[in-house]
Design an enzyme around this catalytic site. Sequence first.
Site, mmCIF file in Angstrom:
data_model
loop_
_atom_site.group_PDB
_atom_site.id
_atom_site.type_symbol
_atom_site.label_atom_id
_atom_site.label_comp_id
_atom_site.label_asym_id
_atom_site.label_seq_id
_atom_site.Cartn_x
_atom_site.Cartn_y
_atom_site.Cartn_z
ATOM 1 N N ARG A 91 10.674 3.615 3.691
ATOM 2 C CA ARG A 91 10.763 2.977 4.397
ATOM 3 C C ARG A 91 11.982 2.183 5.392
ATOM 4 O O ARG A 91 12.605 2.176 3.736
ATOM 5 C CB ARG A 91 9.759 1.745 4.228
ATOM 6 C CG ARG A 91 9.656 0.443 4.999
ATOM 7 C CD ARG A 91 7.895 -0.209 4.593
ATOM 8 N NE ARG A 91 7.074 0.866 5.081
ATOM 9 C CZ ARG A 91 5.937 0.028 5.112
ATOM 10 N NH1 ARG A 91 5.155 -1.418 4.762
ATOM 11 N NH2 ARG A 91 4.685 0.429 5.480
ATOM 12 N N HIS B 175 4.413 5.298 11.527
ATOM 13 C CA HIS B 175 4.096 5.222 10.624
ATOM 14 C C HIS B 175 2.754 6.647 9.707
ATOM 15 O O HIS B 175 2.080 6.612 9.747
ATOM 16 C CB HIS B 175 3.432 4.187 10.340
ATOM 17 C CG HIS B 175 3.011 3.987 8.531
ATOM 18 N ND1 HIS B 175 3.338 4.987 7.619
ATOM 19 C CD2 HIS B 175 2.459 2.288 8.265
ATOM 20 C CE1 HIS B 175 3.387 4.034 6.534
ATOM 21 N NE2 HIS B 175 3.019 2.954 6.950
ATOM 22 N N LYS C 288 26.002 -2.678 0.187
ATOM 23 C CA LYS C 288 27.592 -2.834 0.130
ATOM 24 C C LYS C 288 28.153 -1.792 0.973
ATOM 25 O O LYS C 288 29.012 -1.582 1.469
ATOM 26 C CB LYS C 288 28.333 -2.161 -1.495
ATOM 27 C CG LYS C 288 27.756 -2.524 -2.791
ATOM 28 C CD LYS C 288 28.266 -1.933 -3.754
ATOM 29 C CE LYS C 288 27.261 -1.547 -4.682
ATOM 30 N NZ LYS C 288 27.229 -0.879 -6.088
ATOM 31 N N ARG D 236 1.079 -1.436 -0.185
ATOM 32 C CA ARG D 236 0.007 -0.330 0.253
ATOM 33 C C ARG D 236 0.067 0.977 0.369
ATOM 34 O O ARG D 236 0.194 2.705 -0.627
ATOM 35 C CB ARG D 236 -0.851 0.099 1.240
ATOM 36 C CG ARG D 236 -1.885 -0.490 1.181
ATOM 37 C CD ARG D 236 -2.276 -0.799 2.170
ATOM 38 N NE ARG D 236 -1.726 -2.073 3.124
ATOM 39 C CZ ARG D 236 -1.517 -3.486 1.961
ATOM 40 N NH1 ARG D 236 -3.356 -3.927 1.908
ATOM 41 N NH2 ARG D 236 -0.501 -4.578 2.370
ATOM 42 N N THR D 237 1.548 1.401 1.364
ATOM 43 C CA THR D 237 2.420 2.573 0.691
ATOM 44 C C THR D 237 3.244 3.070 -0.095
ATOM 45 O O THR D 237 3.179 4.207 -0.748
ATOM 46 C CB THR D 237 3.514 2.839 2.309
ATOM 47 O OG1 THR D 237 2.465 2.510 3.408
ATOM 48 C CG2 THR D 237 3.733 4.179 2.451
HETATM 49 N N1 CP Z 1 -0.236 -0.285 5.738
HETATM 50 C C1 CP Z 1 0.954 -0.463 5.615
HETATM 51 O O1 CP Z 1 1.704 0.524 5.810
HETATM 52 O O2 CP Z 1 0.758 -1.386 4.326
HETATM 53 P P1 CP Z 1 1.838 -2.375 3.441
HETATM 54 O O3 CP Z 1 3.008 -2.402 4.680
HETATM 55 O O4 CP Z 1 1.149 -2.658 2.358
HETATM 56 O O5 CP Z 1 2.515 -0.754 2.987
#
Ligand code: CP
Length: 308
Positions: A104, A132, A83, A54-55
């Site tokens: 991320r 998040h 590396k 999703r993100t």
């Molecule tokens: N909700 C969420 O962060 O989903 P993903 O890990 O698929 O990005």
Amino acid sequence: MSRPRSVIDILDLSTDELDALMRVAEDIIAYPDKYAEVCHGKKLATLFFEPSTRTRMSFEAAMYELGGHVISMTDGASSSASKGESVSDTAKIVSCYADIIAMRHPKEGAALVAAQSATVPVVNAGDGGHCHPTQTLADLLTIYREKGGFSNLTVGLCGDLKFGRTVHSLVGALSRYEGIKFILISPEELRLPDYVKNDVLDRGGIQYAETSSLDDAIGSLDVLYMTRVQRERFFNEEDYLRLKDSYILTPDKLRGAKSDMAILHPLPRVNEISVAVDDDPRACYFRQAANGKYMRMALIMMLLGLGA
Ligand code: CP
């Protein structure tokens, strides 16, 4: 050297800014054509050192729908991080190629390190078990659209509240609204960390209760935010296996819930919401995932100074 504004924690955004982002997202939903060229000539870099559906994809879709371009790193193993290149150097380098970075990383604090070196805005797309913030933007828009506002809601947070970064960010954001109450539903081992309870809930004078029983809590909730017990955050498999099915929301369990309770989940889900719940009108989690794209569009525009 002054750095551009980044969003690492949801608390980096004021309540007025959260409200403004929601207004822009609603406008994008209503009038998408107005926004189709807003980011013409701009590039988003998505740097994902941890898996995501999703993100990452909603960030990328957001930039495309704003008329911009995307460059993407979907796996740390295929980058020079493998590396030994540092997060800091990676952020400096990617700043040469993109106008904004969504990152991320499995380590708490990695997005902040990137933001301290980057010369373009960095958005934290999830740093370990910490924060998040853009999931919280999706959550807020969903609650706003489903419940009409935030004041005086009783919100149940259920599952892994210890490692659940989406929960930590959501508690921070909702605590700013009047009359919010939280019911924290988790096994003893997965309770909300003390730093969130002390720094956010206690300091803000927010009402909350802790319980391990979803059945006891469900009848009082306006919003139920389910979370996955995250295998990847456990140090040993035995503990994960013992706790993974602590809560499973089923149509039977929902019999005790309010008829207008909104059910959210940041997804992915494993077992914690039965697929039999998906057709219940209270199940908002797929709408919530869609809302994430619109809020990320609004945030990209804001950080690039393009009218949000
Ligand atoms: N909700 C969420 O962060 O989903 P993903 O890990 O698929 O990005």
